[in-house]
Each structure stands twice: as structure tokens, then as C-alpha cells.
Scaffold this motif. Sequence first.
Motif, PDB file in Angstrom:
ATOM      1  N   MET A 116       0.961  -1.259  -0.016  1.00  0.00           N
ATOM      2  CA  MET A 116       0.014  -0.048   0.002  1.00  0.00           C
ATOM      3  C   MET A 116       1.006   1.222  -0.064  1.00  0.00           C
ATOM      4  SD  MET A 116      -3.091   1.079   2.631  1.00  0.00           S
ATOM      5  CE  MET A 116      -1.978   0.907   4.157  1.00  0.00           C
ATOM      6  N   SER A 117       0.338   2.357  -0.664  1.00  0.00           N
ATOM      7  CA  SER A 117       1.205   3.417  -0.783  1.00  0.00           C
ATOM      8  C   SER A 117       1.121   4.107   0.530  1.00  0.00           C
ATOM      9  CB  SER A 117       0.596   4.336  -1.777  1.00  0.00           C
ATOM     10  OG  SER A 117      -0.524   4.871  -1.658  1.00  0.00           O
ATOM     11  N   LEU A 118       2.048   5.201   0.554  1.00  0.00           N
ATOM     12  CA  LEU A 118       2.180   5.982   2.013  1.00  0.00           C
ATOM     13  C   LEU A 118       0.848   6.663   2.158  1.00  0.00           C
ATOM     14  CD1 LEU A 118       3.810   7.200   4.099  1.00  0.00           C
ATOM     15  CD2 LEU A 118       4.473   8.948   2.507  1.00  0.00           C
ATOM     16  N   PHE A 119       0.388   7.630   1.352  1.00  0.00           N
ATOM     17  CA  PHE A 119      -0.693   8.351   1.608  1.00  0.00           C
ATOM     18  C   PHE A 119      -2.040   7.485   1.589  1.00  0.00           C
ATOM     19  CE2 PHE A 119       2.150  11.678   0.211  1.00  0.00           C
ATOM     20  CZ  PHE A 119       1.613  12.832   1.026  1.00  0.00           C
ATOM     21  N   GLN A 120      -1.968   6.403   0.848  1.00  0.00           N
ATOM     22  CA  GLN A 120      -3.192   5.615   0.947  1.00  0.00           C
ATOM     23  C   GLN A 120      -3.541   4.892   2.580  1.00  0.00           C
ATOM     24  OE1 GLN A 120      -4.529   3.446  -2.326  1.00  0.00           O
ATOM     25  NE2 GLN A 120      -3.790   4.667  -3.693  1.00  0.00           N
ATOM     26  N   GLY A 121      -2.607   4.814   3.397  1.00  0.00           N
ATOM     27  CA  GLY A 121      -2.526   4.532   4.648  1.00  0.00           C
ATOM     28  C   GLY A 121      -2.950   5.537   5.798  1.00  0.00           C
ATOM     29  N   LEU A 122      -3.310   6.635   5.221  1.00  0.00           N
ATOM     30  CA  LEU A 122      -3.511   7.874   5.948  1.00  0.00           C
ATOM     31  C   LEU A 122      -4.912   8.195   6.590  1.00  0.00           C
ATOM     32  CD1 LEU A 122      -1.864  10.744   6.511  1.00  0.00           C
ATOM     33  CD2 LEU A 122      -3.263  11.794   4.678  1.00  0.00           C
ATOM     34  N   GLN A 123      -4.926   8.314   7.967  1.00  0.00           N
ATOM     35  CA  GLN A 123      -5.970   8.325   8.607  1.00  0.00           C
ATOM     36  C   GLN A 123      -6.266   9.722   9.693  1.00  0.00           C
ATOM     37  OE1 GLN A 123      -6.316   4.658  11.055  1.00  0.00           O
ATOM     38  NE2 GLN A 123      -6.914   3.277   9.183  1.00  0.00           N
ATOM     39  N   PHE A 124      -7.347   9.884   9.813  1.00  0.00           N
ATOM     40  CA  PHE A 124      -7.319  11.279  10.544  1.00  0.00           C
ATOM     41  C   PHE A 124      -6.902  10.866  12.143  1.00  0.00           C
ATOM     42  CE2 PHE A 124      -9.944  13.721  13.768  1.00  0.00           C
ATOM     43  CZ  PHE A 124      -9.680  15.104  13.507  1.00  0.00           C
ATOM     44  N   LEU A 125      -6.232  11.785  12.714  1.00  0.00           N
ATOM     45  CA  LEU A 125      -5.856  11.664  13.825  1.00  0.00           C
ATOM     46  C   LEU A 125      -6.766  12.431  15.088  1.00  0.00           C
ATOM     47  CD1 LEU A 125      -3.818  10.131  15.930  1.00  0.00           C
ATOM     48  CD2 LEU A 125      -2.245  11.790  15.700  1.00  0.00           C
ATOM     49  N   THR A 126      -6.555  13.835  14.832  1.00  0.00           N
ATOM     50  CA  THR A 126      -6.674  14.780  16.015  1.00  0.00           C
ATOM     51  C   THR A 126      -6.850  16.211  15.232  1.00  0.00           C
ATOM     52  OG1 THR A 126      -6.721  15.592  18.161  1.00  0.00           O
ATOM     53  CG2 THR A 126      -4.627  15.339  17.116  1.00  0.00           C
ATOM     54  N   THR A 127      -7.785  16.934  15.811  1.00  0.00           N
ATOM     55  CA  THR A 127      -7.865  18.388  15.656  1.00  0.00           C
ATOM     56  C   THR A 127      -7.473  19.217  16.837  1.00  0.00           C
ATOM     57  OG1 THR A 127      -9.561  18.136  14.040  1.00  0.00           O
ATOM     58  CG2 THR A 127      -9.487  20.417  14.938  1.00  0.00           C
ATOM     59  N   VAL A 128      -6.534  20.252  16.616  1.00  0.00           N
ATOM     60  CA  VAL A 128      -5.975  21.253  17.668  1.00  0.00           C
ATOM     61  C   VAL A 128      -6.483  22.635  17.253  1.00  0.00           C
ATOM     62  CG1 VAL A 128      -4.384  19.673  18.642  1.00  0.00           C
ATOM     63  CG2 VAL A 128      -3.767  21.331  17.126  1.00  0.00           C
ATOM     64  N   ASN A 129      -6.441  23.649  18.130  1.00  0.00           N
ATOM     65  CA  ASN A 129      -7.067  24.997  17.602  1.00  0.00           C
ATOM     66  C   ASN A 129      -5.733  25.796  18.309  1.00  0.00           C
ATOM     67  OD1 ASN A 129      -7.622  25.024  20.375  1.00  0.00           O
ATOM     68  ND2 ASN A 129      -9.790  25.099  19.924  1.00  0.00           N
ATOM     69  N   ASP A 130      -4.783  25.414  19.090  1.00  0.00           N
ATOM     70  CA  ASP A 130      -3.788  26.378  19.436  1.00  0.00           C
ATOM     71  C   ASP A 130      -2.487  25.392  19.641  1.00  0.00           C
ATOM     72  OD1 ASP A 130      -3.349  25.038  22.412  1.00  0.00           O
ATOM     73  OD2 ASP A 130      -5.653  25.842  22.513  1.00  0.00           O
ATOM     74  N   LEU A 131      -1.400  26.025  19.831  1.00  0.00           N
ATOM     75  CA  LEU A 131       0.010  25.233  19.599  1.00  0.00           C
ATOM     76  C   LEU A 131       0.402  24.672  20.849  1.00  0.00           C
ATOM     77  CD1 LEU A 131       1.946  28.072  18.142  1.00  0.00           C
ATOM     78  CD2 LEU A 131       0.990  26.329  17.028  1.00  0.00           C
ATOM     79  N   LYS A 132      -0.500  24.920  22.130  1.00  0.00           N
ATOM     80  CA  LYS A 132      -0.501  24.330  23.504  1.00  0.00           C
ATOM     81  C   LYS A 132      -0.695  22.803  23.315  1.00  0.00           C
ATOM     82  CE  LYS A 132      -0.542  28.408  26.011  1.00  0.00           C
ATOM     83  NZ  LYS A 132      -1.272  29.047  27.283  1.00  0.00           N
ATOM     84  N   THR A 133      -1.657  22.502  22.414  1.00  0.00           N
ATOM     85  CA  THR A 133      -2.064  21.197  22.385  1.00  0.00           C
ATOM     86  C   THR A 133      -1.784  20.238  21.124  1.00  0.00           C
ATOM     87  OG1 THR A 133      -4.157  21.890  20.968  1.00  0.00           O
ATOM     88  CG2 THR A 133      -4.205  21.883  23.394  1.00  0.00           C
ATOM     89  N   LEU A 134      -0.492  20.645  20.580  1.00  0.00           N
ATOM     90  CA  LEU A 134       0.089  19.808  19.527  1.00  0.00           C
ATOM     91  C   LEU A 134       0.468  18.541  20.180  1.00  0.00           C
ATOM     92  CD1 LEU A 134       2.054  22.783  17.493  1.00  0.00           C
ATOM     93  CD2 LEU A 134      -0.214  21.552  16.882  1.00  0.00           C
ATOM     94  N   PRO A 135       0.418  17.582  19.544  1.00  0.00           N
ATOM     95  CA  PRO A 135       1.259  16.400  19.907  1.00  0.00           C
ATOM     96  C   PRO A 135       2.556  16.431  20.235  1.00  0.00           C
ATOM     97  CG  PRO A 135      -0.383  15.933  18.091  1.00  0.00           C
ATOM     98  CD  PRO A 135      -0.100  17.278  17.999  1.00  0.00           C
ATOM     99  N   HIS A 136       2.943  15.765  21.037  1.00  0.00           N
ATOM    100  CA  HIS A 136       4.621  15.605  21.539  1.00  0.00           C
ATOM    101  C   HIS A 136       5.225  14.773  20.696  1.00  0.00           C
ATOM    102  CE1 HIS A 136       4.145  18.512  24.942  1.00  0.00           C
ATOM    103  NE2 HIS A 136       3.181  17.713  25.380  1.00  0.00           N
ATOM    104  N   GLU A 137       4.776  13.551  20.233  1.00  0.00           N
ATOM    105  CA  GLU A 137       5.670  12.435  19.751  1.00  0.00           C
ATOM    106  C   GLU A 137       5.515  12.655  18.075  1.00  0.00           C
ATOM    107  OE1 GLU A 137       1.221  11.544  19.728  1.00  0.00           O
ATOM    108  OE2 GLU A 137       2.691  12.287  21.124  1.00  0.00           O
ATOM    109  N   GLY A 138       6.246  11.953  17.633  1.00  0.00           N
ATOM    110  CA  GLY A 138       6.125  11.687  16.162  1.00  0.00           C
ATOM    111  C   GLY A 138       7.026  12.771  15.418  1.00  0.00           C
ATOM    112  N   VAL A 139       7.185  12.542  14.054  1.00  0.00           N
ATOM    113  CA  VAL A 139       7.749  13.456  12.987  1.00  0.00           C
ATOM    114  C   VAL A 139       6.522  13.796  12.234  1.00  0.00           C
ATOM    115  CG1 VAL A 139       9.966  12.790  13.422  1.00  0.00           C
ATOM    116  CG2 VAL A 139       8.570  11.941  11.683  1.00  0.00           C
TER     117      VAL A 139
END
Length: 212
Positions: A1-24
Motif C-alpha cells: 500500500m502506498s504511503l498516503f493511502q494509509g492516511l487516517q485522521f488523528l486529531t484536531t487542535v486549535n492552539d499550539l499548546k495542544t500539539l502532539p509531543h511525539e512523532g515527526v
Amino acid sequence: MSLFQGLQFLTTVNDLKTLPHEGVEVAFAGRSNAGKSSAINTLANITRLAYVSKTPGRTQHINYFDFGNERRLVDLPGYGYAEVPERIRKHWQGLLAQYLSHRDNLIGLVLIMDSRRPLTELDRNMLAWFRPTGKPIHCVLTKSDKLNNQEKALALRTVKAEFADDAMITVQLFSSLKKQGVDEVEQVVGGWFAAATELQEGVEPTGGDSIS
């Protein structure tokens, strides 16, 4: 499967304080109505993964999508904000500038521009915020199906000439309608993730992100 076709919605944030800490993450940015959401939907081969608003500038949240293995796509609010109050426009411009300049998790920027009107003042502002980081930028010129072959060649040549002295910026044509340019975007973004993985191997964490 191609990279983008595995894409799934994760979360929505509305300010920088709630950005996920992990991952790239790789950010997708673009002027309102430049075709950013349509491009993400086309890449993922899902009709409404990213919301396509009929009113440009209404989506004022940062949407996170997950590729797996802590690799993320970040859909930034469209800039331009023709239909929103000035105070909201300035607020989001400030947040975008902070995010692009200081987000350690961010490894590259995909800049979506309408191939008929690339390199607007707002596009140049985005580039001015991000280029000092030294991270790669991939310019995707959307709606290329609306141009004839001569116009396509001119648009591509013009944008490439603008960045001829910067090896960190690449440019391509893209059409959501014709599904053209998908493989090229996937190759670029996949390469960024692969390079980030190689860089992280054997490197100790530095204590997190400067924007949390």
C-alpha cells in the motif's frame, strides 16, 4: 500500500499548546482556495478525508493525520482568510509563523499554490517564515488541468527559477481532477520520513519540542 493511502485522521487542535509531543510531521500549507484539501484527498484516495470548504478561510484548525509509525501529516489552516475578521486573521498568521519557525517535530513543508497564481505575497510570507529553518520545501502547483501545455511549462519554469539557488526547495505540477503528480509528492514526502528515521537512529531524544 502506498504511503498516503494509509492516511487516517488523528486529531484536531486549535492552539499550539495542544500539539502532539511525539512523532515527526510534514505540514501542508496553502492560500485559501488553492486546492490544499483536494490535494490531500487525492493523495489519500479518499473523497472527504480533508474537508473541502466552499467558503475559503473558514477552516481555522490544525488537523493531524497519521501515516503510522508516528509519522504525521499536518493540515494547516488555509491563509488569506477572505471571509473572517481581521483579528482572527492576525491571530492565525501569528500561530502559523510560530509553528513553522519553531516546531521541532516538523521535518518538511509542502506548499500548495494554484498553478495559475503562484508565489503570491502570502505564499512568500510562508516561505519567509519557514526557509530559515533549513528544512526542505516542496512546492505543489495545483489545478494544472486548467492550463494548457505551454502554460504548465511556463508556471513550472517560473517557480523553479525563483528558487534556482536553493537546493532545499523542489517544485512540481499537480492535478486533483486528473490525479496527476501523486507519485511525485509521495516520493518526496516518503523521502523526508526516511531521512528523519535514519537521523533518529542512534540519536538520543533532546527533551521534546519547543512548542508544546
